[in-house]
Structures are given as structure tokens and as C-alpha cells.
Design a protein around this motif. Sequence first.
Motif, PDB file in Angstrom:
ATOM      1  N   SER A 200     -94.892 -29.835  -1.783  1.00  0.00           N
ATOM      2  CA  SER A 200     -93.639 -29.724  -2.529  1.00  0.00           C
ATOM      3  C   SER A 200     -93.775 -28.753  -3.689  1.00  0.00           C
ATOM      4  N   SER A 201     -94.916 -28.771  -4.368  1.00  0.00           N
ATOM      5  CA  SER A 201     -95.132 -27.861  -5.494  1.00  0.00           C
ATOM      6  C   SER A 201     -95.213 -26.406  -5.030  1.00  0.00           C
ATOM      7  N   ILE A 202     -95.890 -26.176  -3.913  1.00  0.00           N
ATOM      8  CA  ILE A 202     -95.968 -24.818  -3.363  1.00  0.00           C
ATOM      9  C   ILE A 202     -94.582 -24.319  -3.002  1.00  0.00           C
ATOM     10  N   LEU A 203     -93.787 -25.188  -2.396  1.00  0.00           N
ATOM     11  CA  LEU A 203     -92.432 -24.804  -1.995  1.00  0.00           C
ATOM     12  C   LEU A 203     -91.556 -24.520  -3.212  1.00  0.00           C
ATOM     13  N   ALA A 204     -91.658 -25.348  -4.251  1.00  0.00           N
ATOM     14  CA  ALA A 204     -90.874 -25.138  -5.467  1.00  0.00           C
ATOM     15  C   ALA A 204     -91.265 -23.843  -6.169  1.00  0.00           C
ATOM     16  N   ALA A 205     -92.569 -23.583  -6.263  1.00  0.00           N
ATOM     17  CA  ALA A 205     -93.037 -22.358  -6.902  1.00  0.00           C
ATOM     18  C   ALA A 205     -92.579 -21.129  -6.131  1.00  0.00           C
ATOM     19  N   ALA A 206     -92.644 -21.202  -4.794  1.00  0.00           N
ATOM     20  CA  ALA A 206     -92.188 -20.082  -3.974  1.00  0.00           C
ATOM     21  C   ALA A 206     -90.693 -19.856  -4.147  1.00  0.00           C
ATOM     22  N   GLY A 207     -89.931 -20.946  -4.270  1.00  0.00           N
ATOM     23  CA  GLY A 207     -88.493 -20.807  -4.477  1.00  0.00           C
ATOM     24  C   GLY A 207     -88.163 -20.147  -5.806  1.00  0.00           C
ATOM     25  N   LEU A 208     -88.877 -20.512  -6.857  1.00  0.00           N
ATOM     26  CA  LEU A 208     -88.656 -19.892  -8.155  1.00  0.00           C
ATOM     27  C   LEU A 208     -89.041 -18.417  -8.130  1.00  0.00           C
ATOM     28  N   SER A 209     -90.143 -18.101  -7.452  1.00  0.00           N
ATOM     29  CA  SER A 209     -90.551 -16.701  -7.330  1.00  0.00           C
ATOM     30  C   SER A 209     -89.540 -15.913  -6.509  1.00  0.00           C
ATOM     31  N   PHE A 210     -88.976 -16.530  -5.490  1.00  0.00           N
ATOM     32  CA  PHE A 210     -87.957 -15.875  -4.670  1.00  0.00           C
ATOM     33  C   PHE A 210     -86.745 -15.485  -5.509  1.00  0.00           C
ATOM     34  N   ILE A 239     -91.685  -8.330   6.890  1.00  0.00           N
ATOM     35  CA  ILE A 239     -91.995  -8.405   5.463  1.00  0.00           C
ATOM     36  C   ILE A 239     -91.747  -9.806   4.919  1.00  0.00           C
ATOM     37  N   SER A 240     -90.700 -10.443   5.399  1.00  0.00           N
ATOM     38  CA  SER A 240     -90.362 -11.792   4.937  1.00  0.00           C
ATOM     39  C   SER A 240     -90.846 -12.886   5.869  1.00  0.00           C
ATOM     40  N   VAL A 241     -90.907 -12.589   7.170  1.00  0.00           N
ATOM     41  CA  VAL A 241     -91.225 -13.639   8.146  1.00  0.00           C
ATOM     42  C   VAL A 241     -92.648 -14.167   7.971  1.00  0.00           C
ATOM     43  N   PHE A 242     -93.616 -13.286   7.804  1.00  0.00           N
ATOM     44  CA  PHE A 242     -95.005 -13.737   7.729  1.00  0.00           C
ATOM     45  C   PHE A 242     -95.318 -14.520   6.446  1.00  0.00           C
ATOM     46  N   PRO A 243     -94.854 -14.097   5.276  1.00  0.00           N
ATOM     47  CA  PRO A 243     -95.025 -14.974   4.100  1.00  0.00           C
ATOM     48  C   PRO A 243     -94.300 -16.303   4.276  1.00  0.00           C
ATOM     49  N   GLY A 244     -93.119 -16.259   4.924  1.00  0.00           N
ATOM     50  CA  GLY A 244     -92.399 -17.503   5.173  1.00  0.00           C
ATOM     51  C   GLY A 244     -93.160 -18.438   6.091  1.00  0.00           C
ATOM     52  N   LEU A 245     -93.813 -17.872   7.109  1.00  0.00           N
ATOM     53  CA  LEU A 245     -94.631 -18.693   8.001  1.00  0.00           C
ATOM     54  C   LEU A 245     -95.815 -19.291   7.257  1.00  0.00           C
ATOM     55  N   ALA A 246     -96.414 -18.520   6.355  1.00  0.00           N
ATOM     56  CA  ALA A 246     -97.544 -19.033   5.569  1.00  0.00           C
ATOM     57  C   ALA A 246     -97.107 -20.220   4.715  1.00  0.00           C
ATOM     58  N   ILE A 247     -95.954 -20.103   4.064  1.00  0.00           N
ATOM     59  CA  ILE A 247     -95.430 -21.210   3.260  1.00  0.00           C
ATOM     60  C   ILE A 247     -95.149 -22.423   4.136  1.00  0.00           C
ATOM     61  N   THR A 248     -94.476 -22.181   5.266  1.00  0.00           N
ATOM     62  CA  THR A 248     -94.085 -23.280   6.159  1.00  0.00           C
ATOM     63  C   THR A 248     -95.299 -24.025   6.695  1.00  0.00           C
ATOM     64  N   LEU A 249     -96.287 -23.298   7.201  1.00  0.00           N
ATOM     65  CA  LEU A 249     -97.468 -23.940   7.764  1.00  0.00           C
ATOM     66  C   LEU A 249     -98.228 -24.748   6.707  1.00  0.00           C
ATOM     67  N   THR A 250     -98.353 -24.185   5.503  1.00  0.00           N
ATOM     68  CA  THR A 250     -99.083 -24.883   4.444  1.00  0.00           C
ATOM     69  C   THR A 250     -98.355 -26.150   4.010  1.00  0.00           C
ATOM     70  N   VAL A 251     -97.050 -26.044   3.810  1.00  0.00           N
ATOM     71  CA  VAL A 251     -96.268 -27.200   3.364  1.00  0.00           C
ATOM     72  C   VAL A 251     -96.230 -28.279   4.435  1.00  0.00           C
ATOM     73  N   VAL A 252     -96.008 -27.876   5.683  1.00  0.00           N
ATOM     74  CA  VAL A 252     -95.957 -28.855   6.775  1.00  0.00           C
ATOM     75  C   VAL A 252     -97.309 -29.542   6.943  1.00  0.00           C
ATOM     76  N   ALA A 253     -98.400 -28.781   6.874  1.00  0.00           N
ATOM     77  CA  ALA A 253     -99.735 -29.365   7.028  1.00  0.00           C
ATOM     78  C   ALA A 253    -100.028 -30.367   5.912  1.00  0.00           C
ATOM     79  N   ALA A 254     -99.712 -30.004   4.675  1.00  0.00           N
ATOM     80  CA  ALA A 254     -99.938 -30.914   3.555  1.00  0.00           C
ATOM     81  C   ALA A 254     -99.087 -32.175   3.690  1.00  0.00           C
ATOM     82  N   THR A 255     -97.850 -32.006   4.148  1.00  0.00           N
ATOM     83  CA  THR A 255     -96.952 -33.157   4.309  1.00  0.00           C
ATOM     84  C   THR A 255     -97.434 -34.084   5.412  1.00  0.00           C
ATOM     85  N   VAL A 256     -97.899 -33.508   6.516  1.00  0.00           N
ATOM     86  CA  VAL A 256     -98.400 -34.325   7.625  1.00  0.00           C
ATOM     87  C   VAL A 256     -99.612 -35.140   7.182  1.00  0.00           C
ATOM     88  N   VAL A 257    -100.557 -34.490   6.520  1.00  0.00           N
ATOM     89  CA  VAL A 257    -101.748 -35.205   6.051  1.00  0.00           C
ATOM     90  C   VAL A 257    -101.353 -36.313   5.075  1.00  0.00           C
TER      91      VAL A 257
END
Length: 270
Positions: A200-210, A239-257
Motif C-alpha cells: 500500500s505504501s509503494i502504491l501511495a508513493a507511486a501515485g503521489l509521484s505520478f 514507457i509507462s507499461v513496464f514501470p506499471g507492471l513493476a508496481i503491480t507485481l510488487t504490490v500484488v506479491a506483498a499483498t498475497v504474502v
Amino acid sequence: MRRAQQALLWSAVAVLLLVASVALFPALFATHDPLQTAVRSALLPPSAEHFFGTDQSGRDVYSRVVFGAARSLGIGLLATGIALVAGLLIGALAGVAPRAADVALMRVNDVLMAFPEFLVALVVIAVLGPGPVNVAIAVTLAAVPVYVRLARVQTRTLRVAEHVEAARILGVPPLTAFARHVVPGVVGSLSVLATIGIGSSILAAAGLSFLGLGPAEPTPEWGLMLAGGRNVLGQAWWISVFPGLAITLTVVAATVVGRILRARADGLRP
């Protein structure tokens, strides 16, 4: 735990370990200088030379994603760690405080929890101003109320548990009994919640940076890279898809664990 759940858990752990390795040792994974520009190589699609293509300035998107992992994951870990400690202190204080103080603290906490974390972070940024440090502060403050509530509930439950009462009967000082028998249990519960909180923190920080409230160009940061490619999405989607995939995979993995660990801690199946 069922085999499917075990496979899901280990897959998520593997993703998090990969992201952590990339964040700690970006030079081992990157193929180019993330800040090096090459106008003649601008907007090149993914290829053997540039795995994720290049951006408007000819910078290698793959290398920028790799170096951006340290900043994005660092903000998530730092914000979650500080929020956990702050939530533990405030929640434990509320759990042992007189009723009037407990009610006052929790009413303030309830007001903060009534708003989405991202909105609270935006308000903090509006007060402090934009910048990478202020983004970390905003994300931290927005996450604290959740930890406060859980810490307060766990404190009030554990302080009247049988083993704590037995320690007091045996002559253990109240403060010592609290530190030895209550705090570890509260920290354990908060740690499970913190696993989800990292995502959640990674997602919030990415949203603020966006939104342009965090790091500035040419800093490699996932949310900032997302924003940098939005105007050329039809022409250079990578340009946007790959950073978005990095965010998605990290957030989903942390949430699943986090969810699987919480289900196991509660004795329930996820």
C-alpha cells in the motif's frame, strides 16, 4: 495449507526477493546508465539492446525500472517501518490509558481512518509541499491510523490474558510483564499487517509521484516514469507499461504474502 496456496505464497515470495535483490544491487541487473540520454535513440521499442525500449530522451527504460526499484521499495519499507513503530507506541498507550484519554485518542484516529490513505497523504503534501522526503512523510502519516487501531485492540486483549495475570501474581512488575508478554504479541500482529502495508505504501508513493509531487526528473522512480509516458502512450506504450507492471507485481506479491500470513495467524484459510 493447500498446495495451490503454498505455490502462490512461494511465487509471491520469489517476486519480492527478486525486487529486493534488484533494489539492493541495481548495477548487477541494469544494462545501461539510467540517466544517459541519446536523442537519436528516442522512443525505440523493446529490443535485444533495450529490453523495455527507450523513452523520449533515449534513456533505457529497463535500466530506469531497475534503478527505480530502490527508491520505490525504500519508501515503502521506510514508511511502513516508521508507521508500525508509531502505531505501536500510540496504540499501546491508548490500550493502557485511562478511559477518557483512550476515547480521545481513538476518536481522532477514527476521523483519520474515515478518509482514504491516499487522500490523507495528499493533505500532508499540501501542507508540507512536494518533494521525495515529504512524500515519505506523507505516506507514513497516512498509514499510522491502521496500526494504531490494531495495536490498541491487541493491547487491551493481551493485558488481561491469563499468562499476563499469572506473571503479575508471581510478582513480576507491571511494566516488565507488559514489555515481556504484551508487546511481543502486539508486534507480531502488526508485523503481519505491515506486510500488506508495504504494498500500500509503494502504491501511495507511486501515485503521489505520478501527480508530480515526489521526485523530479531525471530521477528514476516508478510513479514518475508512469507519468512521463502518459502523453505518448499510443506511440510508445512501453514507457509507462513496464514501470506499471513493476508496481503491480510488487504490490500484488506483498499483498498475497500478507494476506496468507494473516490468515495463518488467525487460524483461518485465506
